[in-house]
Design an enzyme around this catalytic site. Structure first.
Site, mmCIF file in Angstrom:
data_model
loop_
_atom_site.group_PDB
_atom_site.id
_atom_site.type_symbol
_atom_site.label_atom_id
_atom_site.label_comp_id
_atom_site.label_asym_id
_atom_site.label_seq_id
_atom_site.Cartn_x
_atom_site.Cartn_y
_atom_site.Cartn_z
ATOM 1 C CE LYS A 283 16.731 -20.587 -8.925
ATOM 2 N NZ LYS A 283 17.557 -21.239 -7.889
ATOM 3 C CG HIS A 284 13.937 -22.859 -12.540
ATOM 4 N ND1 HIS A 284 14.403 -22.275 -13.700
ATOM 5 C CD2 HIS A 284 15.032 -23.157 -11.800
ATOM 6 C CE1 HIS A 284 15.719 -22.222 -13.664
ATOM 7 N NE2 HIS A 284 16.127 -22.739 -12.520
ATOM 8 C CG ASN A 424 0.849 -35.325 -11.835
ATOM 9 O OD1 ASN A 424 -0.281 -34.969 -12.100
ATOM 10 N ND2 ASN A 424 1.426 -36.362 -12.407
ATOM 11 C CG HIS A 523 -0.153 -29.176 -17.973
ATOM 12 N ND1 HIS A 523 -1.536 -29.262 -17.925
ATOM 13 C CD2 HIS A 523 0.317 -30.365 -17.544
ATOM 14 C CE1 HIS A 523 -1.875 -30.466 -17.513
ATOM 15 N NE2 HIS A 523 -0.774 -31.152 -17.267
#
Length: 523
Positions: A283-284, A424, A523
């Protein structure tokens, strides 16, 4: 205007004989060069060598063959301009109506181990691109022009059109011209990329000084990441084995920008469990549930249990076939996309009842040497893909207590998942399933807390679990959170100036901790 004469000179000789035979049967004269001429002549076709046609022999080790006014005049002369036709007639230049050319195998040559600069230079085509560009430029208009074929896949449709009337329509010629200019542009790009990657010893490197990229548009999306943004999906020209870009959509609404991004995250993660049956729910762009089991159904049930709330409207990926029972279980929740390497007929019938559900089949595979690209304002970040993988033999135990065999198995499982969680990242796992995932926080301590909170909110516990951290702990506070939550073992890269402090904290709390030696920032 009917095609009366064709020039065929190809390095990729797939289908060339059959295509030339079809042209000859239509009464089209054949010109050719070197190896192509011999190939066609050996097949029993009547072929005129370009050297006989121009009156000049091939020279300079074949570097000069087609660079002659009788060739380029025949290609570039405009059929709709009487003055061009008059000049061609005056100098005895018949029109060349069809140019069938593909280029020296530069990419294949430089891909060979030990390729030298001299080898590469000799495989830079000169006459071929000149003819292709000339023919593409003179593709003409409704009154007539030159057809140019650079791809053997176009032989059949071109021949079929010629059979129906002896000529190529403007639409066809224009389409072939666009493809031809793309062909030469990408050829030159490959040369530029390779040459500008050479070091002082003329050895190729990974990163060219002048980077040229080549992608083909697959689809224009309804919108981008948000409805006010425009978007399209492009696939790399050279296929990447096992990539999401090779998907086949079986059913459902068209894929959105976000669907493809999330599907890629799910697919790459589930492929990391080769040799095991796995399910990943994303999800996302973050895994919210991952598990392995003895069947796809059990793997799905375990993965879904991690975070049913986040799984709503998620992307579900399997690295094994989806059968009917698995499809029925998956169909019981709302999902955006289902991905698997194989879906049985019975499972497809189950999914068919949910018409909007996007169902994708993607072949398994793993590419090496792939580059990752990230757009930044005014530039592009390029890096080698994160292909690092570890086994138990690669791990260094740094605490007084070593992990038990069960802990070690779960640590390796958790480490594979942490690679695909946004940094993180903290991942709690137990019995080959995720029990809590903390992603994308500015503080590693917060990721550890959030992962434990999410587990509790979903009726799970991290007590007795293991934890993976995608990067080292800069202080002991993050490790203390894991211990307080109930984790018994931790896997992390190591490498902090305070490693000794963190190791001591683990020993104080009887945690087993292992170092991998590398991190998995995402990232």
């Amino acid at each position: 205007m009917k095609v009366t004469q064709a020039l065929i000179s190809v390095s990729d000789k797939r289908g060339a004989v059959d295509f030339a035979r079809g042209l000859a049967q239509l009464g089209i004269k054949l010109l050719s060069t070197g190896g192509t001429a011999k190939l066609l002549r050996d097949a029993g076709l009547d072929v005129t060598d370009v050297s006989d046609y121009t009156g000049f022999p091939e020279m300079l080790d074949g570097r000069v063959k087609t660079l002659h006014p009788k060739v380029h005049g025949g290609i570039l002369g405009r059929r709709d301009l009487p003055e061009h036709l008059a000049v061609m007639a005056k100098h005895g230049i018949p029109p060349i109506d069809l140019v069938v050319v593909n280029l020296y195998p530069f990419r294949e040559t430089v891909a060979k181990p030990g390729c030298t600069l001299d080898d590469a230079i000799e495989n830079i085509d000169i006459g071929g691109p000149t003819m292709v560009r000339a023919a593409a430029k003179n593709h003409g208009n409704e009154q007539g022009g030159v057809g140019v074929v650079t791809d053997p896949e176009d032989y059949a449709p071109v021949l079929e059109e010629l059979k129906s009337g002896g000529a190529l329509s403007y639409k066809t010629r224009f389409g072939l011209a666009k493809k031809a200019f793309t062909h030469t542009a990408r050829y030159d790009s490959a040369i530029a990329n390779w040459l500008t990657s050479l070091d002082e010893q003329n050895k190729p490197g990974m990163f060219p000084e002048r980077l040229q990229l080549a992608f083909d548009k697959v689809d224009t999306m309804r919108y981008g990441e948000n409805p006010h943004q425009h978007a399209a999906f492009y696939r790399e020209t050279t296929p990447v084995p096992g990539s999401i870009a090779s998907y086949q959509q079986l059913q459902g609404k068209e894929l959105s920008y976000n669907n493809i991004g999330d599907a890629d995250a799910a697919w790459e993660c589930v492929k990391a469990f080769d040799g095991e049956i796995a399910c990943v729910i994303v999800k996302h762009a973050n895994p919210c549930g991952v598990a392995t089991a003895g069947s796809a159904l059990d793997a799905y049930r375990k993965a879904f249990k991690t975070d049913p709330t986040s799984a709503f409207g998620g992307i579900i990926a399997f690295n094994s076939a989806i059968d009917k029972a698995t499809a029925e279980a998956v169909a019981g929740q709302f999902a955006e996309v289902i991905i698997a390497p194989e879906i049985t007929a019975e499972a497809r019938a189950v999914f068919a009842a949910k018409q909007n559900l996007r169902v994708l089949v993607v072949p398994m595979g793993r590419a090496t040497g792939v580059l990752d690209y990230k757009r930044v304002g005014g530039g592009l970040l390029v890096q080698s893909a994160d292909e690092a993988r570890i086994t138990a033999a690669d791990i260094k135990v740094v605490t007084k207590r070593a992990p038990t065999p069960a802990e070690m198995s779960d640590l390796l499982f958790a480490w594979r998942i942490a690679k695909y969680v946004k940094s993180n990242a903290i991942v709690y796992c137990k019995d080959a399933m995720t029990v809590g995932v903390g992603a994308g926080q500015m503080s590693r301590v917060d990721s550890a807390r959030i992962a434990a909170i999410k587990a509790e909110n979903n009726g799970l516990t991290v007590v007795g679990s293991v934890a993976a951290s995608d990067a080292f702990f800069p202080f002991r506070d993050g490790l203390d959170v894991l211990a307080k939550a109930g984790a018994t073992a931790v896997i992390q890269p190591g490498g902090s100036v305070r490693d000794a402090e963190v190791i001591a904290a683990a020993d104080e709390q009887n945690l087993a901790m292992v170092f991998t030696g590398f991190r998995h920032f995402r990232h």
